[in-house]
Design an enzyme around this catalytic site. Structure first.
Site, PDB file in Angstrom:
ATOM      1  N   TYR A   1      -2.351  -0.348  10.266  1.00 28.94           N
ATOM      2  CA  TYR A   1      -2.503  -0.831   8.881  1.00 28.94           C
ATOM      3  C   TYR A   1      -1.234  -0.525   8.092  1.00 28.94           C
ATOM      4  CZ  TYR A   1      -4.125  -1.027   4.016  1.00 28.94           C
ATOM      5  OH  TYR A   1      -4.254  -1.309   2.673  1.00 28.94           O
TER       6      TYR A   1
ATOM      7  N   SER B   1       0.865  -1.187   0.000  1.00 29.35           N
ATOM      8  CA  SER B   1       0.000   0.000   0.000  1.00 29.35           C
ATOM      9  C   SER B   1       0.894   1.227   0.000  1.00 29.35           C
ATOM     10  CB  SER B   1      -0.868   0.012   1.261  1.00 29.35           C
ATOM     11  OG  SER B   1      -1.418   1.301   1.477  1.00 29.35           O
TER      12      SER B   1
HETATM   13  N1  LIG Z   1      -8.804  -0.105  -1.434  1.00 30.23           N
HETATM   14  C1  LIG Z   1      -7.710   0.616  -1.213  1.00 30.23           C
HETATM   15  O1  LIG Z   1      -7.744   1.860  -1.137  1.00 30.23           O
HETATM   16  C2  LIG Z   1      -6.379  -0.077  -1.058  1.00 30.23           C
HETATM   17  C3  LIG Z   1      -5.213   0.713  -1.092  1.00 30.23           C
HETATM   18  C4  LIG Z   1      -3.976   0.096  -0.946  1.00 30.23           C
HETATM   19  C5  LIG Z   1      -3.906  -1.257  -0.755  1.00 30.23           C
HETATM   20  N2  LIG Z   1      -5.044  -1.999  -0.712  1.00 30.23           N
HETATM   21  C6  LIG Z   1      -4.917  -3.437  -0.499  1.00 30.23           C
HETATM   22  O2  LIG Z   1      -5.463  -4.118  -1.599  1.00 30.23           O
HETATM   23  C7  LIG Z   1      -5.923  -5.405  -1.169  1.00 30.23           C
HETATM   24  C8  LIG Z   1      -7.347  -5.616  -1.646  1.00 30.23           C
HETATM   25  O3  LIG Z   1      -8.150  -4.648  -1.029  1.00 30.23           O
HETATM   26  P1  LIG Z   1      -9.564  -4.183  -1.597  1.00 30.23           P
HETATM   27  O4  LIG Z   1      -9.568  -2.723  -1.531  1.00 30.23           O
HETATM   28  O5  LIG Z   1      -9.868  -4.886  -2.850  1.00 30.23           O
HETATM   29  O6  LIG Z   1     -10.498  -4.696  -0.402  1.00 30.23           O
HETATM   30  P2  LIG Z   1     -11.776  -5.646  -0.356  1.00 30.23           P
HETATM   31  O7  LIG Z   1     -12.231  -5.578   1.052  1.00 30.23           O
HETATM   32  O8  LIG Z   1     -12.708  -5.283  -1.439  1.00 30.23           O
HETATM   33  O9  LIG Z   1     -11.154  -7.077  -0.673  1.00 30.23           O
HETATM   34  C9  LIG Z   1     -10.333  -7.745   0.253  1.00 30.23           C
HETATM   35  C10 LIG Z   1     -10.578  -9.239   0.109  1.00 30.23           C
HETATM   36  O10 LIG Z   1      -9.720  -9.932   1.041  1.00 30.23           O
HETATM   37  C11 LIG Z   1     -10.498 -10.961   1.624  1.00 30.23           C
HETATM   38  N3  LIG Z   1      -9.971 -11.338   2.925  1.00 30.23           N
HETATM   39  C12 LIG Z   1      -9.904 -10.571   4.039  1.00 30.23           C
HETATM   40  N4  LIG Z   1      -9.421 -11.295   5.062  1.00 30.23           N
HETATM   41  C13 LIG Z   1      -9.180 -12.538   4.578  1.00 30.23           C
HETATM   42  C14 LIG Z   1      -8.686 -13.727   5.155  1.00 30.23           C
HETATM   43  N5  LIG Z   1      -8.344 -13.786   6.457  1.00 30.23           N
HETATM   44  N6  LIG Z   1      -8.562 -14.826   4.383  1.00 30.23           N
HETATM   45  C15 LIG Z   1      -8.923 -14.782   3.069  1.00 30.23           C
HETATM   46  N7  LIG Z   1      -9.400 -13.690   2.469  1.00 30.23           N
HETATM   47  C16 LIG Z   1      -9.532 -12.577   3.215  1.00 30.23           C
HETATM   48  C17 LIG Z   1     -11.889 -10.366   1.752  1.00 30.23           C
HETATM   49  O11 LIG Z   1     -12.885 -11.370   1.954  1.00 30.23           O
HETATM   50  C18 LIG Z   1     -12.021  -9.634   0.447  1.00 30.23           C
HETATM   51  O12 LIG Z   1     -12.554 -10.457  -0.568  1.00 30.23           O
HETATM   52  C19 LIG Z   1      -5.760  -5.424   0.348  1.00 30.23           C
HETATM   53  O13 LIG Z   1      -4.554  -6.095   0.674  1.00 30.23           O
HETATM   54  C20 LIG Z   1      -5.668  -3.957   0.702  1.00 30.23           C
HETATM   55  O14 LIG Z   1      -4.982  -3.736   1.904  1.00 30.23           O
HETATM   56  C21 LIG Z   1      -6.286  -1.449  -0.877  1.00 30.23           C
END
Ligand SMILES: NC(=O)c1ccc[n+]([C@@H]2O[C@H](COP(=O)([O-])OP(=O)(O)OC[C@H]3O[C@@H](n4cnc5c(N)ncnc54)[C@H](O)[C@@H]3O)[C@@H](O)[C@H]2O)c1
Length: 249
Positions: free
Chosen positions: A153, A140
Site C-alpha cells: 500500500y 498517504s
Molecule cells: N482512511 C485513511 O486512514 C487514509 C489515510 C491516508 C490515505 N487515504 C486514502 O484516502 C482515499 C480515500 O480513502 P477512505 O479512507 O475514504 O476510504 P473508503 O474506503 O471509505 O473510500 C474509498 C472509495 O474508493 C472507492 N473505490 C475503490 N476502488 C475503486 C475503483 N476501482 N474504482 C472506483 N472507485 C473505487 C470505494 O468504492 C470507496 O467509495 C484513498 O485513496 C486512501 O488510500 C486514506
C-alpha cells in the site's frame, strides 16, 4: 461568497469516507460536482447527503477500467460544461506481513491507487483550463513514513506522490497546479475493514505511527482538499500537503 461558486469539479472515490465528505463540503461551498465511484449504492447515499447550493451528478465506473475512465471524463466535461478541478480520492488498502504478500495484492493496489489516478489525470488534462486548472491526488503519510505491514500500500501511495510531483513540474508551462495530499490515519470504512489488522500482528506498532490527536475525521481531510483545490492555494503546487495530526514527527 462561496469559494466554489461556478466551479466544476470531477471527484473520484465519492461513495464513501473522504470522498463523500469532500462532495458534501464542496457542494456546500457551491461546486458543481461530477462524482465517480465503483459503488452505485454508496454514490446514491452521497448524493442524498449532499445539500446545496452546489450540485452533484453521479456515475458508476471502475477507475482501473481505461475505456470506462475515458467515457466518464468525457461525460463529466459534457455534463458540467468543462472541468476546473480533478480530485482523485478513490483508493484501496491492504495490510499484510511481507511473508504473505501476493502478486494479486500488488497488482490491485497499484492498479486502483496509481493507474486509476494516472488515467483520470491524463483524460482530465484534455479539459482542465490553462492558468487555473488544478489536480488534487490522494497519497498517504505512508508514502514518506515507514508503516509496518503496509509495504505494498505504501509503495502504491509513494507512486502516487512521485507521479504527482513530476506531473506538477510537467504542467508548470500550462500553469495547472498539482497537489498531492497525504492524510495520516482517517476514521473511514477503509481502516475499519476486517483485514486492516491481520490476526497475530503486534498492534503496538500502529500506536507508534498514530497522531496524539487520534485519527482524523473525513471532514478534516475534506477541508484540506477544499483548500488545496481552491484559489486560496493558488501558489501551492508540486509539494506534499500532509494532513496527519503531527504523526510524522
Ligand atoms: N482512511 C485513511 O486512514 C487514509 C489515510 C491516508 C490515505 N487515504 C486514502 O484516502 C482515499 C480515500 O480513502 P477512505 O479512507 O475514504 O476510504 P473508503 O474506503 O471509505 O473510500 C474509498 C472509495 O474508493 C472507492 N473505490 C475503490 N476502488 C475503486 C475503483 N476501482 N474504482 C472506483 N472507485 C473505487 C470505494 O468504492 C470507496 O467509495 C484513498 O485513496 C486512501 O488510500 C486514506
Amino acid at each position: 461568497m462561496n469559494r466554489y461558486d461556478g466551479v466544476k469539479v470531477l471527484l473520484t472515490g465519492a461513495a464513501s469516507g473522504i470522498g463523500r465528505a469532500t462532495a458534501i463540503r464542496l457542494a456546500a461551498e457551491g461546486a458543481a460536482i461530477y462524482a465517480v465511484d465503483v459503488s452505485e449504492k454508496g454514490l446514491a447515499e452521497t448524493a442524498a447527503a449532499v445539500t446545496g447550493p452546489g450540485t452533484i451528478t453521479t456515475r458508476t465506473a471502475d477507475v482501473t477500467d481505461e475505456p470506462a475512465v475515458i467515457a466518464a471524463v468525457a461525460d463529466a466535461a459534457d455534463t458540467l460544461g468543462g472541468i476546473d478541478a480533478l480530485i482523485n480520492v478513490a483508493g484501496v488498502h491492504k495490510t499484510t506481513p511481507i511473508e504473505t504478500l501476493t502478486v494479486d495484492d500488488l497488482n490491485r493496489l497499484f492498479s486502483v491507487n496509481l493507474v486509476g489516478t494516472a488515467l483520470f489525470c491524463r483524460e482530465s488534462l484534455k479539459h482542465l483550463p490553462d492558468g487555473s486548472g488544478v489536480i488534487v491526488n490522494t497519497a498517504s503519510l505512508s508514502a514518506t513514513q515507514g508503516n509496518p505491514f503496509m509495504t505494498a500500500y505504501a509503495a502504491s501511495k509513494g507512486a502516487v506522490l512521485a507521479f504527482s510531483l513530476s506531473l506538477a513540474a510537467e504542467l508548470t508551462g500550462r500553469r495547472i497546479r498539482v497537489v498531492p495530499i497525504s492524510p495520516g490515519a482517517v476514521d473511514t470504512p477503509l481502516i475499519r475493514a476486517a483485514d486492516m489488522f491481520p490476526e497475530g500482528l503486534d498492534l503496538g506498532y500502529f500506536s507508534k505511527i498514530r497522531s496524539y490527536f487520534g485519527a482524523a475525521d473525513p471532514e478534516q481531510i475534506a477541508a484540506a482538499i477544499a483548500f488545496a483545490a481552491s484559489s486560496d492555494a493558488g501558489y501551492f503546487t508540486g509539494a506534499d500537503l500532509r494532513v496527519d495530526g503531527g504523526a510524522h514527527t
